[in-house]
Scaffold this active site. Sequence first.
Site, mmCIF file in Angstrom:
data_model
loop_
_atom_site.group_PDB
_atom_site.id
_atom_site.type_symbol
_atom_site.label_atom_id
_atom_site.label_comp_id
_atom_site.label_asym_id
_atom_site.label_seq_id
_atom_site.Cartn_x
_atom_site.Cartn_y
_atom_site.Cartn_z
ATOM 1 C CG ASN A 209 -48.977 102.096 58.784
ATOM 2 O OD1 ASN A 209 -48.694 100.836 58.558
ATOM 3 N ND2 ASN A 209 -48.088 102.935 59.033
ATOM 4 C CE LYS A 288 -61.291 107.658 76.723
ATOM 5 N NZ LYS A 288 -62.355 106.700 77.184
ATOM 6 C CG PHE A 322 -40.294 97.533 50.460
ATOM 7 C CD1 PHE A 322 -41.144 96.702 49.960
ATOM 8 C CD2 PHE A 322 -39.067 96.992 51.030
ATOM 9 C CE1 PHE A 322 -40.903 95.268 49.770
ATOM 10 C CE2 PHE A 322 -38.540 95.678 50.843
ATOM 11 C CZ PHE A 322 -39.671 94.761 50.431
ATOM 12 C CE LYS A 336 -39.160 105.395 50.424
ATOM 13 N NZ LYS A 336 -40.536 104.529 50.926
ATOM 14 C CE LYS A 340 -37.158 109.218 51.795
ATOM 15 N NZ LYS A 340 -38.099 108.581 52.483
#
Length: 403
Positions: A209, A288, A322, A336, A340
């Site tokens: 990301n 690969k 976060f 969240k 959590k």
Amino acid sequence: MLQGKTIILGVSGGIAAYKAAAICSKLVQAGADVRVIMTESAVKFIAPLTFQTLSRHDVIVDTFDEKDASVVSHIDLADRADLIIVAPATANIIAKMAHGLADDMLSTTLLATMAPVWIAPAMNVHMYAHPAVRANLDVLAARGVQFIEPGTGQLACGYVGKGRLEEPEHIVAAIIRFFGEKKILEGKKMVITAGGTVERIDPVRYLTNDSSGKMGIALAEVAQSMGADVTLIAGKTSVPVPSGIRVVKVESAQDMLEAVMERFDDSDVIIKAAAVADYRPLERAQQKIKKKSEEMTLTLIKNTDILQTIGQRKTKQFIVGFAAETENVEEHALDKLRRKHCDLIVANDVTQEGAGFGTDTNVVRIYDAAGLVDILPIMSKLGVARELLLRIAERMAKGAESR
């Protein structure tokens, strides 16, 4: 309270320069070793002799007036400073700082220092609101400069509005709080995760990301300066980690989970600022993968949720998560936090300018189980880190008192 601290007071040329004398006096009374640098414009408003008498040191105005041949004055001052504050900070000195100009003693010293830099702006209300000034302030915020906001009231020019230099006692109180915060996390063991995880498809390809790791690294840097024993568990990052911070490098979400759990029982605070992949390829090719057809299908399986795992297992740990969102920020953040079992959630809208991945600034909202705790305006990630860690320390202290 400030014994042993060297503070450089930069005085630039505005009518509020007279208030800088009170700042100097109060800092000296608090035990600081105050060195004053004045611009040539500042000298038009108040005499250097005033600051010399209050600080008991020579006041420097001219860059080339080297009184001690054994040192270069602006480098010597820059190196010995524990903090530099420019008060008043005019639009001119703010512009110089933003653009890296160094044409006098104050701007040259500011470029050379590694110490924290604060500014206390003071100017006409329209000048303070001008787009050029606001843009320069944003540049400085992104670099980690701290601001003492001007007050609102009657200005010397006759206008009423925002632009008055904050009162000297408030400025000095903020400086005292800053140094008092230095050891506010003394003795606390803290684990912070940062960066993005890498999920390998084959030896040369992977899923990841846009996380740069800047927020987590800023948290580690500030936490260490506040006295915490910090372990930074870092995935893929685009910025270096400051020296002196203990770093555990990991690649995948599974690697990060194992590193966190290995240190979980011994931790007081865990801040999960990393952007961890939710899924990984079911199979990882050992060689690969060669191009054979127009399409390639990957089967992904869910990674173990690190934040949920530690939330379910926590005993004494203070846990902060976060939430990077693109819509319905509050709804998703609170969901969240509750699922959590976090103590705090720091949420931001990553589509908002100045927030999210890769930026030097952030715009966040902090939530606890009761809802919104605070909204922080756009500021450097170091600034966000400091504000968050202050709130964590305060809540942990209250928790300890109630036991």
